[in-house]
Write an enzyme that holds these catalytic residues in place. Structure first.
Site, PDB file in Angstrom:
ATOM      1  N   GLY A   1       0.811  -1.336  -0.169  1.00  0.00           N
ATOM      2  CA  GLY A   1       0.223   0.115   0.064  1.00  0.00           C
ATOM      3  C   GLY A   1       0.750   1.225  -0.024  1.00  0.00           C
ATOM      4  N   VAL A   2       2.244   1.223   0.104  1.00  0.00           N
ATOM      5  CA  VAL A   2       2.912   2.229   0.012  1.00  0.00           C
ATOM      6  C   VAL A   2       3.118   3.177  -1.293  1.00  0.00           C
ATOM      7  CG1 VAL A   2       5.325   3.164   0.526  1.00  0.00           C
ATOM      8  CG2 VAL A   2       4.074   1.648   2.162  1.00  0.00           C
TER       9      VAL A   2
ATOM     10  N   PRO B   1       7.102   7.108  -5.931  1.00  0.00           N
ATOM     11  CA  PRO B   1       7.262   7.805  -7.096  1.00  0.00           C
ATOM     12  C   PRO B   1       7.848   7.105  -8.360  1.00  0.00           C
ATOM     13  CG  PRO B   1       7.834   9.186  -5.258  1.00  0.00           C
ATOM     14  CD  PRO B   1       7.465   7.828  -4.759  1.00  0.00           C
TER      15      PRO B   1
ATOM     16  N   GLY C   1      12.949   7.292 -10.120  1.00  0.00           N
ATOM     17  CA  GLY C   1      13.804   7.863  -9.008  1.00  0.00           C
ATOM     18  C   GLY C   1      15.117   8.693  -9.496  1.00  0.00           C
TER      19      GLY C   1
ATOM     20  N   ASP D   1      17.612   7.348  -4.774  1.00  0.00           N
ATOM     21  CA  ASP D   1      17.951   5.890  -4.582  1.00  0.00           C
ATOM     22  C   ASP D   1      19.412   5.965  -4.366  1.00  0.00           C
ATOM     23  OD1 ASP D   1      17.724   2.776  -5.052  1.00  0.00           O
ATOM     24  OD2 ASP D   1      19.160   3.461  -6.553  1.00  0.00           O
TER      25      ASP D   1
ATOM     26  N   TYR E   1      27.642   2.583  -2.132  1.00  0.00           N
ATOM     27  CA  TYR E   1      27.947   3.652  -2.811  1.00  0.00           C
ATOM     28  C   TYR E   1      28.755   4.634  -2.051  1.00  0.00           C
ATOM     29  CZ  TYR E   1      23.836   2.307  -5.950  1.00  0.00           C
ATOM     30  OH  TYR E   1      23.277   1.607  -6.815  1.00  0.00           O
TER      31      TYR E   1
ATOM     32  N   LYS F   1      20.212   0.578   0.071  1.00  0.00           N
ATOM     33  CA  LYS F   1      20.530  -0.868   0.088  1.00  0.00           C
ATOM     34  C   LYS F   1      21.390  -1.370   1.126  1.00  0.00           C
ATOM     35  CE  LYS F   1      20.112  -0.036  -4.980  1.00  0.00           C
ATOM     36  NZ  LYS F   1      20.337   1.424  -4.673  1.00  0.00           N
TER      37      LYS F   1
ATOM     38  N   HIS G   1      21.085  -5.660  -1.774  1.00  0.00           N
ATOM     39  CA  HIS G   1      21.647  -5.170  -2.927  1.00  0.00           C
ATOM     40  C   HIS G   1      21.857  -6.415  -4.013  1.00  0.00           C
ATOM     41  CE1 HIS G   1      24.359  -1.591  -4.236  1.00  0.00           C
ATOM     42  NE2 HIS G   1      23.841  -2.317  -5.267  1.00  0.00           N
TER      43      HIS G   1
END
Length: 295
Positions: free
Chosen positions: A11-12, A15, A18, A45, A50, A75, A108
């Site tokens: 339900g979330v 958008p 990203g 994201d 990273y 991640k 990931h």
């Protein structure tokens, strides 16, 4: 402007487009994310691997936007797999981002050589979800057989599977598997950057494909914009990346046109069924593990 959104299986609202920061240097990340948020992106994201979660958080704070207006996805790296390790991995990411709650937390990679650690990691995500520390959980680079193993051992179906998808590698079987279980497919390398990335590129760039160029000309759009529209219209989330302001804005300008069924089919037909990125099973602790720094 109406921005495409997707409702996840719990339900979330996510958008659909990203902004990614893979291989964006920390010193460039704040400015790039600030520009993306200024242009209109509301989904960022990043990933522990990273090395720029701290800068993503700083950019969000500087933007002046309410926390509830920005969907943050990150991640857990394979080095932090296992129940306790992944719970700590969340703590590290949340501290670097400066957030009490992360909107979407995903694994990931599937650690196929030690899948029991993958299961433990996902069970940690389930606990974080139950505790309200994350709003949704998912995976990345999981193949159909990885999903089967995960679903057999856990309770919560992933909300998202972030995978390599672009016109030259559509992963039709995996898209169908995700859809079967109500898992949103999310494209990394959505405009085929991996097709010309050093060390992975094989053959011509998607950006130079004549068929995509023809569609772009018909709509007075760029090939990149056409590919992003292709993803969104077919029900996929897409995560483009750039540090160039003009390109950041261009990639976001994809909500004012529609591709025809024939154009979508023409892009589908470009599938070469050749993976450009690393084989998921090749990502092992021995080959790709490294300690994720503490906050």
């Amino acid at each position: 402007m109406n921005i495409d959104t997707f409702t996840l299986n719990n339900g979330v609202e996510l958008p659909g487009l990203g902004f990614g920061v893979f291989q964006t240097a920390p010193e460039e990340t704040v400015a790039a994310v600030q520009e993306a948020l200024r242009v209109g992106y509301r989904h960022i994201d990043t990933a522990a691997a990273y090395g720029n979660e701290r800068e993503v958080g700083e950019a969000i704070r500087r933007s002046g936007l309410d926390r509830s207006d920005v969907f943050v996805e990150t991640k857990i790296w394979i080095s932090d797999y296992g129940l306790d390790q992944t719970l700590h991995g969340f703590d590290k990411s949340a501290a670097k981002l400066g957030l009490d709650q992360i909107d979407l937390l995903i694994l990931h990679q599937p650690l196929t050589t030690a899948f029991e650690r993958t299961i433990g990691a996902y069970q940690a995500l389930e606990r974080l979800l139950a505790d309200g520390k994350v709003r949704a959980i998912g995976v990345s680079n999981f193949l159909p057989e990885d999903l089967d193993r995960l679903l057999d051992a856990t309770s919560v179906v992933p909300a998202v599977n972030q995978i390599e998808i672009h016109p030259y590698f559509r992963q039709t079987e995996l898209l169908a598997k995700n859809a079967e279980h109500g898992i949103l497919s999310q494209a990394w390398s959505p405009i085929g950057g991996i097709t010309f990335y050093p060390g992975y590129g094989k053959g011509p760039s998607t950006l130079e494909n004549p068929a995509i160029a023809d569609v772009a000309a018909a709509h007075e759009k760029s090939p990149a914009q056409v590919m992003l529209r292709w993803h969104l219209q077919q029900g996929r989330s897409a995560i483009p990346k750039s540090v160039t302001p003009a390109r950041i804005a261009e990639n976001f300008d994809v909500f004012d046109f529609e591709l025809t069924d024939a154009e979508l089919a023409a892009i589908d037909s470009l599938d070469q069924k050749v993976r450009r990125g690393p084989e998921p099973a090749s990502m092992t602790l021995e080959s790709a593990g490294f300690p994720v720094p503490e906050a």
